[in-house]
Motif scaffolding. Structure first.
Motif, PDB file in Angstrom:
ATOM      1  N   ILE A 116      -7.936  -4.520  -9.715  1.00 17.20           N
ATOM      2  CA  ILE A 116      -6.606  -3.945  -9.501  1.00 17.20           C
ATOM      3  C   ILE A 116      -5.999  -4.517  -8.224  1.00 17.20           C
ATOM      4  N   ALA A 117      -4.788  -5.027  -8.329  1.00 18.21           N
ATOM      5  CA  ALA A 117      -4.019  -5.384  -7.138  1.00 18.21           C
ATOM      6  C   ALA A 117      -3.067  -4.240  -6.829  1.00 18.21           C
ATOM      7  N   VAL A 118      -3.061  -3.799  -5.588  1.00  9.21           N
ATOM      8  CA  VAL A 118      -2.127  -2.763  -5.143  1.00  9.21           C
ATOM      9  C   VAL A 118      -1.208  -3.396  -4.111  1.00  9.21           C
ATOM     10  N   ILE A 119       0.062  -3.529  -4.462  1.00 10.60           N
ATOM     11  CA  ILE A 119       1.018  -4.185  -3.572  1.00 10.60           C
ATOM     12  C   ILE A 119       1.758  -3.116  -2.774  1.00 10.60           C
ATOM     13  N   GLY A 120       1.496  -3.120  -1.470  1.00 10.00           N
ATOM     14  CA  GLY A 120       2.037  -2.090  -0.581  1.00 10.00           C
ATOM     15  C   GLY A 120       0.905  -1.231  -0.051  1.00 10.00           C
ATOM     16  N   THR A 121       0.698  -1.246   1.255  1.00 13.13           N
ATOM     17  CA  THR A 121      -0.398  -0.461   1.846  1.00 13.13           C
ATOM     18  C   THR A 121       0.148   0.679   2.698  1.00 13.13           C
ATOM     19  N   GLY A 122       1.232   1.264   2.217  1.00 13.57           N
ATOM     20  CA  GLY A 122       1.725   2.489   2.835  1.00 13.57           C
ATOM     21  C   GLY A 122       0.891   3.663   2.375  1.00 13.57           C
ATOM     22  N   TYR A 123       1.436   4.839   2.506  1.00 11.36           N
ATOM     23  CA  TYR A 123       0.689   6.057   2.198  1.00 11.36           C
ATOM     24  C   TYR A 123       0.149   6.050   0.769  1.00 11.36           C
TER      25      TYR A 123
END
Length: 443
Positions: free
Chosen positions: A5-12
């Motif tokens: 899994i790629a998760v784009i965005g490491t905010g909350y």
């Protein structure tokens, strides 16, 4: 079957969701364009405060299930599922700003090398799924198959890990049965309550859920304001109506209104959606208005006590919009404190976590402290804005000894009226009778 899994965005949302997916054994690549944030995350340095998150990140880094990178293209190409978890801030018009979502869709299209499930985790207006689908297809020339899914988050800051690992429900709106099954399988370790439907339905569920909860909060705050005028106790009213199974007790705590990153932004965005289809959503207009007005009630209560607060020293307990987070977005403190300063008060504020963030919004116009009792020392009145545990456990003898006079204005209704009477506290709360003593206010 475990996925990459790629998760784009490491905010909350992105960081919590990605870490929890890794905790269940998936290989997760969290991406961001902020190189400093990524370098810190590689070292286990977390950019947000969330109980339990740091330990979980470090564990999954050590077990090589979780990695961090600025190379978004590589992450997309290596993954089966691509989660979009970038910010959708409120624009000047009130609608959600999709600039980052569009940019990510462009990048996905440029790096699409095999079938992917592209998942919108960000809170986005109805129609965004189709927009993402259109951008990706145009950029990739429509040669490689993909599906788009809406999978909104329902995290509560301060308990986000618990909320993810023990989801009340997962909502999945997909463009194909194949994609729906893939994301459904991904969520089965978290919950067996999974709602599936169209992308548009899932997008609306997120806004509808938050707007309904915001409505409950504004409703009970309006009821509280009536209670004060007729001599009723809103806590008893909340208890009485909350026991009705059709209503429920949650989100019926009167106070100074909702804040944070979701309710203010999502209610305004939903109103914009309604306006865009020419539907007069009067109810949500009233919810937003009530919430804005509720914050000024704290200032008015202070003025009711003193008449004029110019030159008065006022202590504030709590800056974050809720406990167990450093999030200052739409915090009541952002509206209340500048008004106090404008009226000439000298303000000292306490918060155990959020001072660094608070300074971004409030600057150096006030004094900050991480010590509750230092904050209240020598002040004329104290306002409670956040229900931190040490605020709930305040020692009343110390409070009375350190304050110039024991005046407490409680925006969270933390204490029982009878106990305040016993302690001799001049106590004003929301939707309940005030506790006053004759001729006790010092000039």
């Amino acid at each position: 079957m475990l996925k990459t899994i790629a998760v784009i965005g490491t905010g909350y949302v992105g960081l919590v969701s990605g870490t929890c997916f890794a905790e269940k054994g998936n290989k997760v690549i969290c991406c961001d364009i902020d190189s400093n944030k990524i370098e810190n995350l590689k070292k286990g340095i977390i950019p947000i405060y969330e109980p339990g998150l740091e330990e979980m990140v470090l564990n999954n880094l050590e077990n090589e299930r979780l990695t961090f990178t600025v190379n978004i293209g590589d992450a997309i190409r290596e993954s089966d599922i691509v989660y979009v978890a970038v910010g959708t801030p409120m624009s000047e018009s009130g609608e959600a700003d999709l600039t980052f979502v569009k940019a990510v869709a462009q990048t996905i299209g440029e790096n699409l090398n095999s079938y992917k499930v592209i998942v919108n985790k960000s809170t986005v207006p109805v129609g965004t799924g189709k927009l993402v689908e259109s951008i990706v297809r145009d950029v990739s020339d429509g040669q490689i198959p993909f599906d788009v899914v809406s999978n909104p988050e329902f995290l509560r800051e301060g308990s986000a890990i618990k909320d993810t690992m023990n989801m009340e429900r997962a909502v999945i709106g997909a463009t194909s049965e194949k994609a729906a099954e893939i994301i459904k399988e991904l969520h089965q370790p978290f919950t067996d309550k999974i709602v599936t439907g169209s992308v548009e339905s899932a997008e609306m569920i997120k806004y509808a859920a938050n707007a309904f909860l915001a409505t409950k909060i504004s409703f009970i705050n309006d009821i509280a304001n009536i209670c004060e005028r007729v001599g009723a106790d809103v806590k008893k009213v909340s208890e009485g109506i909350g026991l009705d199974s059709r209503i429920g007790a949650k989100f019926l705590n009167a106070g100074i209104g909702f804040g944070g990153s979701c309710f203010p932004k999502d209610t305004t965005a939903l109103l914009h959606i309604a306006n865009s289809v020419n539907y007069p959503f009067k109810l949500i207009e009233a919810v937003i208005e009530t919430n804005a007005n509720q914050r000024q009630i704290m200032v008015q209560k202070l003025l009711d006590v003193f008449g004029d607060i110019k030159g008065r020293k006022i202590s504030i307990l709590g800056l974050a919009f809720k406990p167990n987070t450093d999030d200052m977005r739409s915090s009541p403190a952002i509206d209340i404190i500048p008004k106090l300063v404008e009226l000439g008060a000298e303000v000292c504020a306490y918060d155990p976590i959020a001072i660094k963030e608070a300074k971004k919004y409030l600057g150096e116009q006030i004094t900050y402290s991480e010590n509750l009792y230092e904050t209240i020392e020598g002040t004329d009145a104290c306002l409670i804005l956040t229900e931190w545990e040490d605020v709930k456990a305040i020692d009343w003898n110390s409070f009375k000894a350190k304050m110039n006079q024991p005046i407490l204005i409680d925006g969270r209704n933390l204490f029982e009226l009878e106990s305040m009477k016993r302690e001799g506290i001049i106590y004003h709360s929301i939707g309940r009778p005030a506790i006053k003593y004759e001729n006790t206010i010092k000039a």
